[in-house]
Scaffold this motif. Structure first.
Motif, PDB file in Angstrom:
ATOM      1  N   ARG A 170       0.864  -1.177   0.000  1.00 33.91           N
ATOM      2  CA  ARG A 170       0.000   0.000   0.000  1.00 33.91           C
ATOM      3  C   ARG A 170       0.903   1.230   0.000  1.00 33.91           C
ATOM      4  O   ARG A 170       2.030   1.160   0.489  1.00 33.91           O
ATOM      5  N   ILE A 171       0.403   2.340  -0.535  1.00 30.82           N
ATOM      6  CA  ILE A 171       1.186   3.570  -0.474  1.00 30.82           C
ATOM      7  C   ILE A 171       1.227   4.046   0.982  1.00 30.82           C
ATOM      8  O   ILE A 171       0.369   3.671   1.789  1.00 30.82           O
ATOM      9  N   VAL A 173       0.592   6.000   4.347  1.00 26.69           N
ATOM     10  CA  VAL A 173      -0.668   6.629   4.774  1.00 26.69           C
ATOM     11  C   VAL A 173      -0.642   8.138   4.516  1.00 26.69           C
ATOM     12  O   VAL A 173      -1.648   8.731   4.110  1.00 26.69           O
ATOM     13  N   GLY A 175       0.560   9.531   2.151  1.00 24.42           N
ATOM     14  CA  GLY A 175       0.397   9.729   0.710  1.00 24.42           C
ATOM     15  C   GLY A 175      -1.057   9.930   0.300  1.00 24.42           C
ATOM     16  O   GLY A 175      -1.325  10.407  -0.807  1.00 24.42           O
TER      17      GLY A 175
ATOM     18  N   GLU B  29      -4.105   3.885   8.278  1.00 21.23           N
ATOM     19  CA  GLU B  29      -3.124   3.003   7.647  1.00 21.23           C
ATOM     20  C   GLU B  29      -3.681   1.577   7.596  1.00 21.23           C
ATOM     21  O   GLU B  29      -3.684   0.926   6.551  1.00 21.23           O
ATOM     22  N   ASN B  39      -5.313  -2.361  -6.899  1.00 23.40           N
ATOM     23  CA  ASN B  39      -4.405  -1.755  -5.918  1.00 23.40           C
ATOM     24  C   ASN B  39      -4.045  -0.313  -6.280  1.00 23.40           C
ATOM     25  O   ASN B  39      -2.935   0.150  -6.037  1.00 23.40           O
ATOM     26  N   GLN B  41      -5.756   2.380  -5.069  1.00 17.34           N
ATOM     27  CA  GLN B  41      -6.051   3.263  -3.919  1.00 17.34           C
ATOM     28  C   GLN B  41      -6.506   4.654  -4.373  1.00 17.34           C
ATOM     29  O   GLN B  41      -5.850   5.660  -4.138  1.00 17.34           O
TER      30      GLN B  41
END
Lengths: 246, 246
Positions: A170-171, A173, A175, B29, B39, B41
């Motif tokens: 995941r990027i 948070v 971001g 997060e 993925n 986001q």
């Protein structure tokens, strides 16, 4: 629960073990306590187990493996039909033939779906959301016999896990979270946010195999192209318009 | 977790206790491990604590009490801006100027929001979703400085609970779940599904106070009218169109 949520994984392969109706209804009942606009619960869930039904639905999800292999599939639909019928039966004139009503129902539907997903995973089930639901909504609706004011929004394929994949990246948070105001991304921000994703061996391999220069090109040129996006936009929007009679 | 989810309540009154940034970022997060399309986001979350920002936003949420009293407010936005910027910086041409891309991003956003809500409630926080987000999206966007390809979808008001309301009713699970095919509702089904809701003293009182004949009329004539629905439909859809440039 923080750790459990952080370590969750999408599961695309399932054992042959059935998911009992008892468990399914218990989880859906608990999930339905999620927030809902004005407590209207503007959704329906269609359970698919029957082999013929599954075979009919499969092409609408491009015969994806999680769909084919799942013992049970749930189609989550925005639904104003039940509410409208109630109004009409109670001397009330429903005026929900507009875009906002679809949006409201879709929000209810997605909060229910995610609440269900969290519960199901906690109970040891594995699942995968299918984005194809919005691509082929009219065909799905026909197969599931959906009336006016009902529109498929998402699908969950469900079963007991037969794989244990790597945790997906995941990027960071920071971001995607902004304090007080949206701080638009400059060149360095973008580099920093996407650096980890681009550095992953699996993604580098993906770029190489597809003979692309960058990972972003995999998305724009192969996975989510403008041509497909424009095509399915028209189909989905026209279908919403038709179903919600606006 | 089934029991916990079943007994959750929307909380509209909060103590003055702050929700620390540490906890907020930790929960966001963890929540970001929810399913997300490819993925990607496709979301951003804007945190509002600042008094002036809150005062500016308050009218967009019709000065609702949970908004006014919450120590922190989170606006969840569908966001293709970050992804587009990444594409452009990586020799890829994004083609996400269409309705489907908004839908895809909105789905990602709502799964994140619900995942966050479940986590926050588990940590002892109380919260309320605000549907007004879709009504006044353009004004919210202006105040939060949202760029193109970013659209507010929902808002969560958050704090430590200062009330313990009654558990809200829900329709029976078999009232919204269908096996294999959508079984449309007949007269008796509707009566059975809505009977409990209509029998509640709080709802009977509500009908009486508003001099209506039925509870359904409270919805159609007061809470969610056709006039408002049509009005805000146009505003939200035009705004999505403008933001997603289609």
């Amino acid at each position: 629960m923080i750790e459990e949520f952080t370590n969750r994984k999408t599961i695309r392969k399932y054992t042959e073990q059935e998911v009992s109706d008892d468990l399914l209804y218990q989880l859906l009942e608990a999930a339905s306590h999620a927030s809902t606009t004005g407590n209207m619960q503007l959704y329906s869930v269609i359970i698919t187990r029957d082999k013929e039904k599954k075979a009919a639905l499969a092409p609408t999800h491009f015969n994806q493996k999680p769909f084919i292999g799942a013992p049970v599939v749930l189609t989550f639909c925005a639904d104003y039909n039940r509410f409208n019928k109630w109004c009409e039966q109670r001397k009330a004139v429903p005026g929900y033939n507009n875009f906002l009503s679809f949006t409201t129902a879709a929000i209810d539907t997605l909060l229910l779906a995610q609440n269900f997903a969290a519960l199901a995973e906690h109970e040891g089930l594995g699942l995968c959301f299918l984005g194809t639901t919005t691509y082929n909504a009219p065909q799905i609706a026909k197969i599931l016999n959906l009336p006016k004011y009902v529109v498929p929004v998402t699908t969950i394929t469900l079963g007991y896990p037969a794989e244990d994949p790597e945790l997906q990246d995941r990027i960071p948070v920071r971001g995607f979270v902004h304090s007080e105001s949206y701080h638009d991304y400059d060149f360095e921000d973008i580099d920093r946010i996407f650096d980890h994703k681009e550095s992953l061996e699996v993604n580098r391999q993906f770029v190489k195999e597809n003979k692309k220069e960058t990972l972003a090109q995999i998305f724009t040129d192969i996975r989510y192209t403008k041509k497909d996006g424009d095509h399915f936009s028209k189909i989905y929007f026209d279908y919403i318009k038709e179903q919600f009679e606006f």
